[in-house]
Scaffold this motif. Structure first.
Motif, PDB file in Angstrom:
ATOM      1  N   SER A   2       0.836  -1.181   0.000  1.00  0.00           N
ATOM      2  CA  SER A   2       0.000   0.000   0.000  1.00  0.00           C
ATOM      3  C   SER A   2       0.878   1.240   0.000  1.00  0.00           C
ATOM      4  CB  SER A   2      -0.896   0.003   1.238  1.00  0.00           C
ATOM      5  OG  SER A   2      -1.632   1.197   1.305  1.00  0.00           O
ATOM      6  N   SER A   3       0.338   2.317  -0.498  1.00  0.00           N
ATOM      7  CA  SER A   3       1.065   3.581  -0.473  1.00  0.00           C
ATOM      8  C   SER A   3       0.859   4.295   0.860  1.00  0.00           C
ATOM      9  CB  SER A   3       0.618   4.475  -1.628  1.00  0.00           C
ATOM     10  OG  SER A   3      -0.772   4.764  -1.513  1.00  0.00           O
ATOM     11  N   LYS A   4      -0.016   3.738   1.710  1.00  0.00           N
ATOM     12  CA  LYS A   4      -0.251   4.352   3.016  1.00  0.00           C
ATOM     13  C   LYS A   4       0.897   4.035   3.966  1.00  0.00           C
ATOM     14  CE  LYS A   4      -5.283   4.313   2.873  1.00  0.00           C
ATOM     15  NZ  LYS A   4      -6.497   3.867   3.530  1.00  0.00           N
ATOM     16  N   LEU A   9      -1.979   2.195   8.093  1.00  0.00           N
ATOM     17  CA  LEU A   9      -2.345   0.787   7.918  1.00  0.00           C
ATOM     18  C   LEU A   9      -2.713   0.148   9.246  1.00  0.00           C
ATOM     19  CD1 LEU A   9       0.283  -0.399   5.303  1.00  0.00           C
ATOM     20  CD2 LEU A   9      -2.166  -0.056   4.951  1.00  0.00           C
TER      21      LEU A   9
END
Length: 43
Positions: A2-4, A9
Motif C-alpha cells: 500500500s502507499s499508506k 495501515l
C-alpha cells in the motif's frame, strides 16, 4: 502493499479485526501496557 504509511495501515479495519490483542498474545508477543503497569506497581 500500500502507499499508506504504517501508522495509517495499523488503524485500518482489516488490521484491527484480524490482529486482536488475544491473537497477538497467542503469537507469543508481550503487552507493553502490561509490562509498564507491572514496572510501576499496578499489577
Amino acid at each position: 502493499m500500500s502507499s499508506k504509511s504504517d501508522w495509517h495501515l495499523s488503524r485500518s479495519l482489516g488490521t484491527q479485526t484480524g490482529m486482536t490483542n488475544d491473537w497477538l498474545k497467542s503469537q507469543g508477543l508481550i503487552s507493553i501496557r502490561d509490562q509498564w503497569m507491572k514496572a510501576h506497581g499496578y499489577a
